[in-house]
Design a protein around this motif. Structure first.
Motif, PDB file in Angstrom:
ATOM      1  N   ALA A   1       7.607 -45.554  15.263  1.00  0.00           N
ATOM      2  CA  ALA A   1       7.704 -46.031  13.276  1.00  0.00           C
ATOM      3  C   ALA A   1       6.841 -47.017  12.724  1.00  0.00           C
ATOM      4  O   ALA A   1       6.000 -47.726  12.493  1.00  0.00           O
ATOM      5  N   GLU A   2       8.106 -47.840  13.635  1.00  0.00           N
ATOM      6  CA  GLU A   2       8.000 -49.486  13.723  1.00  0.00           C
ATOM      7  C   GLU A   2       6.473 -50.030  13.610  1.00  0.00           C
ATOM      8  O   GLU A   2       5.263 -50.684  13.555  1.00  0.00           O
ATOM      9  N   ALA A   3       5.631 -49.285  15.229  1.00  0.00           N
ATOM     10  CA  ALA A   3       4.319 -49.849  15.150  1.00  0.00           C
ATOM     11  C   ALA A   3       3.378 -49.226  14.512  1.00  0.00           C
ATOM     12  O   ALA A   3       2.509 -50.082  14.396  1.00  0.00           O
ATOM     13  N   LEU A   4       3.588 -48.184  14.140  1.00  0.00           N
ATOM     14  CA  LEU A   4       2.691 -47.406  12.713  1.00  0.00           C
ATOM     15  C   LEU A   4       2.474 -47.879  11.681  1.00  0.00           C
ATOM     16  O   LEU A   4       1.967 -47.620  10.899  1.00  0.00           O
ATOM     17  N   GLY A   5       3.840 -48.901  11.170  1.00  0.00           N
ATOM     18  CA  GLY A   5       4.008 -49.444   9.935  1.00  0.00           C
ATOM     19  C   GLY A   5       4.777 -48.548   8.831  1.00  0.00           C
ATOM     20  O   GLY A   5       4.290 -48.487   7.932  1.00  0.00           O
ATOM     21  N   ILE A   6       5.566 -47.139   9.636  1.00  0.00           N
ATOM     22  CA  ILE A   6       6.494 -46.066   8.800  1.00  0.00           C
ATOM     23  C   ILE A   6       7.562 -46.431   8.797  1.00  0.00           C
ATOM     24  O   ILE A   6       8.141 -46.988   9.865  1.00  0.00           O
ATOM     25  N   THR A   7       8.231 -45.498   8.530  1.00  0.00           N
ATOM     26  CA  THR A   7       9.499 -45.532   8.265  1.00  0.00           C
ATOM     27  C   THR A   7       9.982 -44.346   9.527  1.00  0.00           C
ATOM     28  O   THR A   7       9.394 -43.208   9.771  1.00  0.00           O
ATOM     29  N   GLU A   8      11.233 -44.875   9.923  1.00  0.00           N
ATOM     30  CA  GLU A   8      11.452 -44.093  11.364  1.00  0.00           C
ATOM     31  C   GLU A   8      12.075 -42.288  10.350  1.00  0.00           C
ATOM     32  O   GLU A   8      11.187 -40.951  11.280  1.00  0.00           O
ATOM     33  N   GLY A   9      12.322 -42.361   8.563  1.00  0.00           N
ATOM     34  CA  GLY A   9      12.315 -41.178   8.348  1.00  0.00           C
ATOM     35  C   GLY A   9      11.273 -40.635   8.071  1.00  0.00           C
ATOM     36  O   GLY A   9      10.481 -39.161   8.162  1.00  0.00           O
ATOM     37  N   ASP A  10       9.822 -41.161   7.829  1.00  0.00           N
ATOM     38  CA  ASP A  10       8.810 -40.540   7.356  1.00  0.00           C
ATOM     39  C   ASP A  10       8.390 -40.085   8.579  1.00  0.00           C
ATOM     40  O   ASP A  10       7.488 -38.730   9.063  1.00  0.00           O
ATOM     41  N   LEU A  11       8.040 -40.341   9.466  1.00  0.00           N
ATOM     42  CA  LEU A  11       7.779 -40.225  10.808  1.00  0.00           C
ATOM     43  C   LEU A  11       8.310 -39.023  11.479  1.00  0.00           C
ATOM     44  O   LEU A  11       7.671 -37.618  11.749  1.00  0.00           O
ATOM     45  N   LEU A  12      10.019 -38.377  11.133  1.00  0.00           N
ATOM     46  CA  LEU A  12       9.941 -37.381  12.008  1.00  0.00           C
ATOM     47  C   LEU A  12       9.414 -36.375  11.123  1.00  0.00           C
ATOM     48  O   LEU A  12      10.350 -35.104  11.270  1.00  0.00           O
ATOM     49  N   TYR A  13       9.714 -36.295  10.138  1.00  0.00           N
ATOM     50  CA  TYR A  13       9.266 -35.869   8.532  1.00  0.00           C
ATOM     51  C   TYR A  13       8.501 -35.482   8.816  1.00  0.00           C
ATOM     52  O   TYR A  13       7.894 -33.722   9.222  1.00  0.00           O
ATOM     53  N   ARG A  14       7.467 -36.195   9.671  1.00  0.00           N
ATOM     54  CA  ARG A  14       5.888 -35.908  10.024  1.00  0.00           C
ATOM     55  C   ARG A  14       5.732 -34.379  10.898  1.00  0.00           C
ATOM     56  O   ARG A  14       4.534 -33.888  10.746  1.00  0.00           O
ATOM     57  N   LEU A  15       6.685 -35.439  11.289  1.00  0.00           N
ATOM     58  CA  LEU A  15       7.242 -34.356  12.900  1.00  0.00           C
ATOM     59  C   LEU A  15       7.273 -32.905  12.514  1.00  0.00           C
ATOM     60  O   LEU A  15       6.748 -31.972  13.569  1.00  0.00           O
ATOM     61  N   GLU A  16       8.271 -32.945  12.161  1.00  0.00           N
ATOM     62  CA  GLU A  16       8.823 -31.630  11.232  1.00  0.00           C
ATOM     63  C   GLU A  16       7.425 -30.585  11.084  1.00  0.00           C
ATOM     64  O   GLU A  16       7.847 -29.870  11.340  1.00  0.00           O
ATOM     65  N   ARG A  17       7.357 -31.835  10.258  1.00  0.00           N
ATOM     66  CA  ARG A  17       6.296 -30.680   8.980  1.00  0.00           C
ATOM     67  C   ARG A  17       5.196 -30.454   9.998  1.00  0.00           C
ATOM     68  O   ARG A  17       4.559 -28.906   9.978  1.00  0.00           O
ATOM     69  N   LEU A  18       4.517 -31.352  11.085  1.00  0.00           N
ATOM     70  CA  LEU A  18       3.521 -30.328  11.886  1.00  0.00           C
ATOM     71  C   LEU A  18       3.636 -29.168  12.856  1.00  0.00           C
ATOM     72  O   LEU A  18       3.082 -28.827  13.087  1.00  0.00           O
TER      73      LEU A  18
END
Lengths: 189, 152
Positions: free
Chosen positions: B32-49
């Motif tokens: 997430a840090e490498a992509l410039g987003i938060t860990e929570g946002d990343l996990l949320y997106r993964l769950e949604r996908l």
């Protein structure tokens, strides 16, 4: 940009793990390793500490899990640990198996060059089955549309100078099963 | 959900994670840090996908041979009038992991995955007996840098 770099030691594991690289005094049992392998096959848990979650389920310590995974990757038992995309669901449905009849002395060189192409997702040397099947090099090209895949292949043939090699394109038209058996990596499409 | 429904961050996320996950205690935070987003946002997106069926899992590709198993690609030339029946016959073998129709005289292509290497030959013999068709067995002889990465 935020650069806090305490990721590896951000929290204290409930299992008493000493951190990502911490040493453990005893190795996990073969039974625990087998459990871990089974759990990993089902996919990594999507939470903040996935290795710790797996550790709790497998009856190991977090650092033991990471050590196991690192060892399995290093010795090649795990070829890749990453996201598996259902490309058909994403509309990537034109999946071509391109087969080539390459003189034996050139097959390694051509295989290596094809594998470097971003459009090529898999590349294997396989035996010919003469007289019906003269092709000994297989690669896969995936794409959303057939025309796009054909254009990519034409581009590869031209750039790599492969026009002299007999080849065929076998598009898949239907998937009758796509379950990934027990030891199967996801591959074709 | 199709490709068009993915936003730029989803795409970068999928492309990045197809290459694997760092072996650190909080791998999703690192990505997430490498992509410039938060860990929570990343996990949320993964769950949604995952829920949308775009991702199947976050898992390992095992090396069949190193696990002591067998793996091969095989093909059949199936008469058109018999195709549906042969699909059923072949898929009745639990060793068949993938099975595709392809445009060629060899029109059925399947992957066999077995617990032991010896079981491959037995399964092929079984399929030949059950279908009455010769199986073209084409095991991998050499692998050239596999990197199954589909940029989205």
């Amino acid at each position: 940009m935020k650069t806090t770099n305490d990721l590896e030691f951000a929290a204290t594991g409930a299992t008493g793990a000493t951190g990502a690289t911490g040493a453990t005094c005893h190795a996990p049992s073969a039974e625990a390793e087998r459990r871990l392998r089974g759990l990993l096959e089902q996919g990594l848990p999507l939470d903040q500490r996935p290795w710790r979650t797996l550790a709790e389920q497998a009856g190991m310590a977090e650092d033991q899990v990471m050590t196991c995974v690192r060892r399995w990757q290093a010795d090649g038992m795990i070829k890749r640990l990453g996201l598996v995309v259902k490309h058909r669901r994403l509309g990537i449905q034109a999946n071509a198996m391109v087969v080539w009849n390459v003189p034996d002395e050139r097959v390694a060189e051509v295989g290596r060059r094809l594998a470097r192409e971003t459009a090529v997702t898999l590349c294997y040397r396989r035996p010919r089955r003469l007289p019906d099947w003269p092709y000994n090099l297989f690669c896969m090209i995936h794409g959303a549309r057939r025309e796009r895949v054909e254009a990519e292949l034409a581009d590869i043939v031209e750039r790599l100078g492969l026009g002299g090699l007999e080849h065929r394109v076998l598009f898949s038209t239907h998937a009758y099963r796509q379950c990934g058996g027990r030891y199967v990596r996801e591959g074709e499409a | 959900m199709t490709l068009e429904d993915l936003d730029a961050v989803d795409r970068r996320l999928i492309n990045r994670l197809q290459d694997g996950l760092p072996l650190v205690a909080r791998p999703f935070a690192a990505v997430a840090e490498a992509l410039g987003i938060t860990e929570g946002d990343l996990l949320y997106r993964l769950e949604r996908l995952c829920e949308a069926g775009v991702l199947s899992r976050f898992g390992p590709m095992y090396h069949a041979e190193r696990l002591g198993g067998g793996l091969t690609l095989a093909a059949l030339a199936v008469p058109e009038y018999d195709y549906d029946e042969v699909v059923e016959t072949v898929n009745a073998f639990p060793e068949v992991a993938h099975n595709y129709r392809r445009e060629h005289e060899l029109n059925m292509w399947f992957v066999l995955a077995t617990e032991t290497p010896e079981r491959i030959a037995e399964t092929i013999a079984g399929i030949e007996a059950a279908t009455g068709l010769p199986v073209f067995n084409m095991p991998k002889e050499e692998e050239f840098h596999v990197r199954l990465h589909l940029p989205v």
